[in-house]
Design a protein around this motif. Structure first.
Motif, PDB file in Angstrom:
ATOM      1  N   GLY A  69       0.897  -1.083  -0.120  1.00  0.00           N
ATOM      2  CA  GLY A  69      -0.054  -0.003   0.112  1.00  0.00           C
ATOM      3  C   GLY A  69       0.941   1.451  -0.237  1.00  0.00           C
ATOM      4  N   GLU A  70       2.140   1.149   0.207  1.00  0.00           N
ATOM      5  CA  GLU A  70       3.207   2.275   0.263  1.00  0.00           C
ATOM      6  C   GLU A  70       3.367   2.699  -1.087  1.00  0.00           C
ATOM      7  OE1 GLU A  70       6.306   1.458   2.625  1.00  0.00           O
ATOM      8  OE2 GLU A  70       4.971   0.889   4.567  1.00  0.00           O
ATOM      9  N   TYR A  71       3.228   1.950  -2.104  1.00  0.00           N
ATOM     10  CA  TYR A  71       3.622   2.210  -3.277  1.00  0.00           C
ATOM     11  C   TYR A  71       2.585   2.843  -4.221  1.00  0.00           C
ATOM     12  CZ  TYR A  71       7.263  -0.672  -2.148  1.00  0.00           C
ATOM     13  OH  TYR A  71       8.449  -1.384  -1.498  1.00  0.00           O
ATOM     14  N   ALA A  72       2.610   3.530  -5.383  1.00  0.00           N
ATOM     15  CA  ALA A  72       1.730   4.144  -6.207  1.00  0.00           C
ATOM     16  C   ALA A  72       2.530   4.486  -7.457  1.00  0.00           C
ATOM     17  CB  ALA A  72       1.372   5.606  -5.546  1.00  0.00           C
ATOM     18  N   LEU A  73       1.416   4.662  -8.362  1.00  0.00           N
ATOM     19  CA  LEU A  73       1.877   4.653  -9.899  1.00  0.00           C
ATOM     20  C   LEU A  73       0.930   5.921 -10.290  1.00  0.00           C
ATOM     21  CD1 LEU A  73       3.690   4.056 -12.364  1.00  0.00           C
ATOM     22  CD2 LEU A  73       1.502   2.257 -12.880  1.00  0.00           C
ATOM     23  N   ARG A  74       1.680   6.936 -10.721  1.00  0.00           N
ATOM     24  CA  ARG A  74       0.925   7.952 -11.253  1.00  0.00           C
ATOM     25  C   ARG A  74       0.880   8.091 -12.925  1.00  0.00           C
ATOM     26  NH1 ARG A  74      -1.205  12.399  -9.191  1.00  0.00           N
ATOM     27  NH2 ARG A  74      -1.484  14.316 -10.466  1.00  0.00           N
ATOM     28  N   ILE A  75      -0.064   8.062 -13.385  1.00  0.00           N
ATOM     29  CA  ILE A  75      -0.420   8.297 -14.720  1.00  0.00           C
ATOM     30  C   ILE A  75      -1.187   9.529 -15.197  1.00  0.00           C
ATOM     31  CG2 ILE A  75      -0.978   7.001 -17.176  1.00  0.00           C
ATOM     32  CD1 ILE A  75      -0.396   4.367 -15.777  1.00  0.00           C
ATOM     33  N   GLY A  76      -0.688  10.440 -15.800  1.00  0.00           N
ATOM     34  CA  GLY A  76      -1.480  11.586 -15.920  1.00  0.00           C
ATOM     35  C   GLY A  76      -1.912  12.096 -14.521  1.00  0.00           C
ATOM     36  N   ASN A  77      -3.224  12.407 -14.473  1.00  0.00           N
ATOM     37  CA  ASN A  77      -3.895  12.992 -13.264  1.00  0.00           C
ATOM     38  C   ASN A  77      -4.273  11.816 -12.542  1.00  0.00           C
ATOM     39  OD1 ASN A  77      -3.437  15.692 -14.063  1.00  0.00           O
ATOM     40  ND2 ASN A  77      -5.413  15.761 -15.522  1.00  0.00           N
ATOM     41  N   PHE A  78      -4.204  10.483 -12.708  1.00  0.00           N
ATOM     42  CA  PHE A  78      -4.782   9.603 -11.957  1.00  0.00           C
ATOM     43  C   PHE A  78      -3.569   8.664 -11.272  1.00  0.00           C
ATOM     44  CE2 PHE A  78      -6.585   5.550 -10.938  1.00  0.00           C
ATOM     45  CZ  PHE A  78      -7.843   5.882 -10.453  1.00  0.00           C
ATOM     46  N   THR A  79      -3.723   8.517 -10.003  1.00  0.00           N
ATOM     47  CA  THR A  79      -2.782   7.552  -9.205  1.00  0.00           C
ATOM     48  C   THR A  79      -3.290   6.643  -9.073  1.00  0.00           C
ATOM     49  OG1 THR A  79      -1.798   9.760  -8.148  1.00  0.00           O
ATOM     50  CG2 THR A  79      -1.357   7.635  -7.200  1.00  0.00           C
ATOM     51  N   PHE A  80      -2.590   5.517  -9.304  1.00  0.00           N
ATOM     52  CA  PHE A  80      -3.035   3.983  -8.869  1.00  0.00           C
ATOM     53  C   PHE A  80      -2.197   3.869  -7.644  1.00  0.00           C
ATOM     54  CE2 PHE A  80      -3.472   4.039 -13.503  1.00  0.00           C
ATOM     55  CZ  PHE A  80      -4.623   3.346 -13.762  1.00  0.00           C
ATOM     56  N   ASP A  81      -3.093   3.526  -6.624  1.00  0.00           N
ATOM     57  CA  ASP A  81      -2.413   3.437  -5.039  1.00  0.00           C
ATOM     58  C   ASP A  81      -2.019   1.775  -5.167  1.00  0.00           C
ATOM     59  OD1 ASP A  81      -4.837   2.284  -4.534  1.00  0.00           O
ATOM     60  OD2 ASP A  81      -5.423   3.678  -2.885  1.00  0.00           O
ATOM     61  N   GLY A  82      -1.221   1.571  -4.054  1.00  0.00           N
ATOM     62  CA  GLY A  82      -1.083   0.253  -3.790  1.00  0.00           C
ATOM     63  C   GLY A  82      -1.931  -0.676  -3.746  1.00  0.00           C
TER      64      GLY A  82
END
Length: 154
Positions: free
Chosen positions: A105-118
């Protein structure tokens, strides 16, 4: 009109994407509504919504179940949901291990304006197994056995 094995797989894939979208959207909405810590409950609600969607689309459009009477349809629905419970348990355990124990859950992936959280990234990773196991159960256990039962003399 004869449906080839490839057309069936293509239809399953198209409706599978729809099922996955239903699952992810409901999961995301539930996390926003209930809070990030409620990810296991959010997953169960998302599972329920996606199972209903998948049952209707798979039975009508993909595998073209011949079941018309209520008892046979209910038998297929129970087997369908039962098979999906297996993948739900796998996903719940996977979410718990990966988010609570391994802290993904500590990781995230940001694509454009949307962030995919862990949490969403973990669900995406687990979705591969879920989709493959659901296809196997739908194709070879649910429709096949209910069709055999429906055509077998009593």
């Amino acid at each position: 009109m004869k449906i080839s094995k490839y057309n069936e797989f293509i239809l399953y894939t198209v409706f599978g994407v729809g099922t996955t979208l239903v699952n992810f959207i409901v999961y995301w909405l539930m996390l926003r509504f209930m809070g990030e810590g409620m990810y296991l409950l959010a997953n169960v609600v998302a599972w329920l919504a996606s199972v209903i969607y998948a049952f209707v689309t798979n039975q009508l459009s993909v595998f073209r179940s011949t079941a018309k009477d209520f008892p046979t349809v209910m038998q297929e629905a129970i087997k369908f949901a039962g098979a999906r419970v297996i993948s739900l348990v796998f996903e719940e355990v996977g979410l718990f291990v990966m988010l609570t124990i391994l802290n993904f859950g500590e990781y995230a992936l940001r694509i454009g304006n949307f962030t995919f959280d862990g949490s969403l990234l973990t669900k995406l990773f687990l979705a591969v197994f879920v989709v493959l196991s659901n296809y196997f159960f739908s194709k070879f256990i649910i429709v096949s056995s209910a069709t055999n039962i429906a055509t077998t003399p009593v």
